[in-house]
Write a protein that holds these residues in place. Structure first.
Motif, PDB file in Angstrom:
ATOM      1  N   MET A 173       0.831  -1.191   0.000  1.00  0.00           N
ATOM      2  CA  MET A 173       0.000   0.000   0.000  1.00  0.00           C
ATOM      3  C   MET A 173       0.870   1.246   0.000  1.00  0.00           C
ATOM      4  O   MET A 173       0.589   2.222  -0.709  1.00  0.00           O
ATOM      5  CB  MET A 173      -0.924   0.002   1.225  1.00  0.00           C
ATOM      6  CG  MET A 173      -2.083  -0.989   1.117  1.00  0.00           C
ATOM      7  SD  MET A 173      -3.124  -0.685  -0.340  1.00  0.00           S
ATOM      8  CE  MET A 173      -3.750   0.946   0.041  1.00  0.00           C
ATOM      9  N   CYS A 174       1.962   1.225   0.791  1.00  0.00           N
ATOM     10  CA  CYS A 174       2.888   2.362   0.800  1.00  0.00           C
ATOM     11  C   CYS A 174       3.491   2.553  -0.586  1.00  0.00           C
ATOM     12  O   CYS A 174       3.654   3.671  -1.071  1.00  0.00           O
ATOM     13  CB  CYS A 174       4.003   2.139   1.825  1.00  0.00           C
ATOM     14  SG  CYS A 174       3.428   2.193   3.535  1.00  0.00           S
ATOM     15  N   PHE A 175       3.814   1.446  -1.217  1.00  0.00           N
ATOM     16  CA  PHE A 175       4.395   1.491  -2.552  1.00  0.00           C
ATOM     17  C   PHE A 175       3.400   2.057  -3.552  1.00  0.00           C
ATOM     18  O   PHE A 175       3.744   2.879  -4.397  1.00  0.00           O
ATOM     19  CB  PHE A 175       4.827   0.075  -2.954  1.00  0.00           C
ATOM     20  CG  PHE A 175       5.674   0.033  -4.189  1.00  0.00           C
ATOM     21  CD1 PHE A 175       7.027   0.314  -4.127  1.00  0.00           C
ATOM     22  CD2 PHE A 175       5.122  -0.309  -5.409  1.00  0.00           C
ATOM     23  CE1 PHE A 175       7.821   0.261  -5.258  1.00  0.00           C
ATOM     24  CE2 PHE A 175       5.907  -0.367  -6.545  1.00  0.00           C
ATOM     25  CZ  PHE A 175       7.263  -0.078  -6.469  1.00  0.00           C
ATOM     26  N   PHE A 214       5.704  -7.020  -8.025  1.00  0.00           N
ATOM     27  CA  PHE A 214       6.654  -7.443  -9.051  1.00  0.00           C
ATOM     28  C   PHE A 214       7.849  -6.489  -9.089  1.00  0.00           C
ATOM     29  O   PHE A 214       9.008  -6.920  -9.186  1.00  0.00           O
ATOM     30  CB  PHE A 214       5.949  -7.479 -10.404  1.00  0.00           C
ATOM     31  CG  PHE A 214       6.814  -7.945 -11.543  1.00  0.00           C
ATOM     32  CD1 PHE A 214       6.958  -9.295 -11.812  1.00  0.00           C
ATOM     33  CD2 PHE A 214       7.485  -7.026 -12.349  1.00  0.00           C
ATOM     34  CE1 PHE A 214       7.754  -9.732 -12.873  1.00  0.00           C
ATOM     35  CE2 PHE A 214       8.273  -7.448 -13.400  1.00  0.00           C
ATOM     36  CZ  PHE A 214       8.413  -8.798 -13.666  1.00  0.00           C
ATOM     37  N   ALA A 215       7.594  -5.183  -9.004  1.00  0.00           N
ATOM     38  CA  ALA A 215       8.672  -4.190  -9.043  1.00  0.00           C
ATOM     39  C   ALA A 215       9.571  -4.301  -7.818  1.00  0.00           C
ATOM     40  O   ALA A 215      10.805  -4.247  -7.927  1.00  0.00           O
ATOM     41  CB  ALA A 215       8.075  -2.785  -9.143  1.00  0.00           C
ATOM     42  N   SER A 275      16.209  -3.673 -16.314  1.00  0.00           N
ATOM     43  CA  SER A 275      14.787  -3.579 -16.637  1.00  0.00           C
ATOM     44  C   SER A 275      14.235  -4.965 -16.913  1.00  0.00           C
ATOM     45  O   SER A 275      14.986  -5.902 -17.219  1.00  0.00           O
ATOM     46  CB  SER A 275      14.554  -2.672 -17.852  1.00  0.00           C
ATOM     47  OG  SER A 275      15.172  -3.214 -19.002  1.00  0.00           O
ATOM     48  N   LYS A 276      12.944  -5.081 -16.758  1.00  0.00           N
ATOM     49  CA  LYS A 276      12.280  -6.358 -16.998  1.00  0.00           C
ATOM     50  C   LYS A 276      10.853  -6.093 -17.445  1.00  0.00           C
ATOM     51  O   LYS A 276      10.201  -5.149 -16.981  1.00  0.00           O
ATOM     52  CB  LYS A 276      12.287  -7.211 -15.722  1.00  0.00           C
ATOM     53  CG  LYS A 276      11.834  -8.641 -15.938  1.00  0.00           C
ATOM     54  CD  LYS A 276      12.111  -9.493 -14.705  1.00  0.00           C
ATOM     55  CE  LYS A 276      11.754 -10.953 -14.959  1.00  0.00           C
ATOM     56  NZ  LYS A 276      12.079 -11.803 -13.783  1.00  0.00           N
ATOM     57  N   CYS A 297      15.685   4.082  -7.922  1.00  0.00           N
ATOM     58  CA  CYS A 297      14.379   4.448  -8.471  1.00  0.00           C
ATOM     59  C   CYS A 297      13.782   3.266  -9.216  1.00  0.00           C
ATOM     60  O   CYS A 297      14.476   2.599  -9.992  1.00  0.00           O
ATOM     61  CB  CYS A 297      14.496   5.628  -9.440  1.00  0.00           C
ATOM     62  SG  CYS A 297      14.978   7.191  -8.661  1.00  0.00           S
ATOM     63  N   LEU A 298      12.523   3.009  -8.981  1.00  0.00           N
ATOM     64  CA  LEU A 298      11.769   2.010  -9.714  1.00  0.00           C
ATOM     65  C   LEU A 298      10.718   2.730 -10.560  1.00  0.00           C
ATOM     66  O   LEU A 298       9.946   3.536 -10.032  1.00  0.00           O
ATOM     67  CB  LEU A 298      11.077   1.038  -8.751  1.00  0.00           C
ATOM     68  CG  LEU A 298      11.951  -0.029  -8.095  1.00  0.00           C
ATOM     69  CD1 LEU A 298      11.194  -0.696  -6.949  1.00  0.00           C
ATOM     70  CD2 LEU A 298      12.392  -1.068  -9.114  1.00  0.00           C
ATOM     71  N   THR A 299      10.720   2.445 -11.839  1.00  0.00           N
ATOM     72  CA  THR A 299       9.757   3.065 -12.739  1.00  0.00           C
ATOM     73  C   THR A 299       8.889   1.989 -13.383  1.00  0.00           C
ATOM     74  O   THR A 299       9.410   1.006 -13.923  1.00  0.00           O
ATOM     75  CB  THR A 299      10.463   3.865 -13.848  1.00  0.00           C
ATOM     76  OG1 THR A 299      11.304   4.847 -13.248  1.00  0.00           O
ATOM     77  CG2 THR A 299       9.443   4.552 -14.742  1.00  0.00           C
TER      78      THR A 299
END
Length: 281
Positions: A10-12, A34-35, A155-156, A244-246
């Motif tokens: 939820m925080c994510f 998944f990220a 990346s995936k 950083c996750l995008t």
């Protein structure tokens, strides 16, 4: 899914806000998980440790300013079955578990010169409730200051089951000016840096107990539901940088970053009891 993981997800999700250019499905819990898992896997590969033995810190976890704070982090027990996050607030810890093991070991009239259990019990009692590790806050700060920079880009793609033509793309960028995976162990040998503290740990005592599977206490201690299975052996510490996750869907990116300017712990490394001999000498 555990309540803890749900809260973390939820925080994510909150940190990936949707705007008018953002598809609402972009921030589903499955994609967020998944990220996060992708970051965990890439970090594990970067430090060359099995992913099962790497636990991510929950949020920005400061290294602390004194050795006691540092030792408390190493001392906290962790479990490979507790997900990918480190939990520093468990009821038991390594020192108390080790003390219980000593309590169950038999005192013998003629001590084994290679592993004097009698002396191990005396040393643990002499420590008088103070159980340091063999490294101090000064040691780990010095190692961090002398460490190399870290840079990681990966990346995936995750297929979109509802729309096969538009997959999700997870992109990771991590960069820190200082980065170190720092190993330490319970205080076992007198050191001038730890004046006022007594060595309290005998590795051979732990392994004597672990190798005696005829003991009536073995299952409750080391068994599948035992209280001592894994030990924190290292901290992954960073300074001056971020990761950083995008998440990109249909060419619309949504980014979440976590930065650190002061020394911070981003993960810990745990080890099963039966693998400690190669780490702790």
């Amino acid at each position: 899914m555990s309540k803890l993981l749900m809260r973390l997800l939820m925080c994510f999700l909150i940190s990936f806000p949707c705007n008018s250019a953002c598809d609402s499905t972009l921030v589903s819990s499955d994609i967020a998980q998944f990220a996060i898992n992708f970051w965990h896997q890439q970090l594990s590969q970067y430090i060359d440790v099995n992913a099962d033995q790497v636990k991510l810190a929950q949020g920005n976890m400061a290294l602390g300013s004194n050795s006691n704070q540092l030792w408390n982090i190493y001392n906290a027990d962790s479990s490979s079955t507790a997900g990918i996050y480190y939990d520093p607030s468990q009821f038991n810890n390594f020192a108390s578990d080790y003390g219980m093991i000593l309590y169950h070991l038999p005192v013998v009239p003629v001590p084994n010169p290679d592993c004097n259990i009698n002396q191990a019990i005396i040393d643990f009692k002499t420590a008088n409730g103070q159980y340091p590790w063999n490294k101090t806050i000064n040691d780990i700060n010095a190692a961090l200051n002398n460490s190399n920079a870290m840079s990681l880009n990966a990346s995936k793609t995750m297929p979109n089951l509802s729309n096969s033509s538009s997959p999700y793309v997870i992109t990771l960028k991590a960069s820190y000016q200082r980065f170190v995976t720092y190993y330490a162990q319970p205080y076992y040998q007198q050191s001038p840096e730890l004046t006022g503290y007594s060595p309290w740990y005998y590795q051979c005592a732990l392994f004597t107990a672990y190798n005696d599977k005829t003991s009536p206490y073995w299952q409750s201690t080391f068994g599948e539901k035992g209280y001592m299975q894994h030990i924190t052996v290292a901290l992954v510490v960073v300074e001056n940088g971020s990761y950083c996750l995008t998440i990109t869907f249909d060419n619309k990116p949504s980014e979440n970053c976590s930065s650190s300017t002061s020394p911070s712990i981003i993960a810990v490394v745990i080890s099963p009891i039966n693998e400690l001999s190669g780490l702790w000498h």
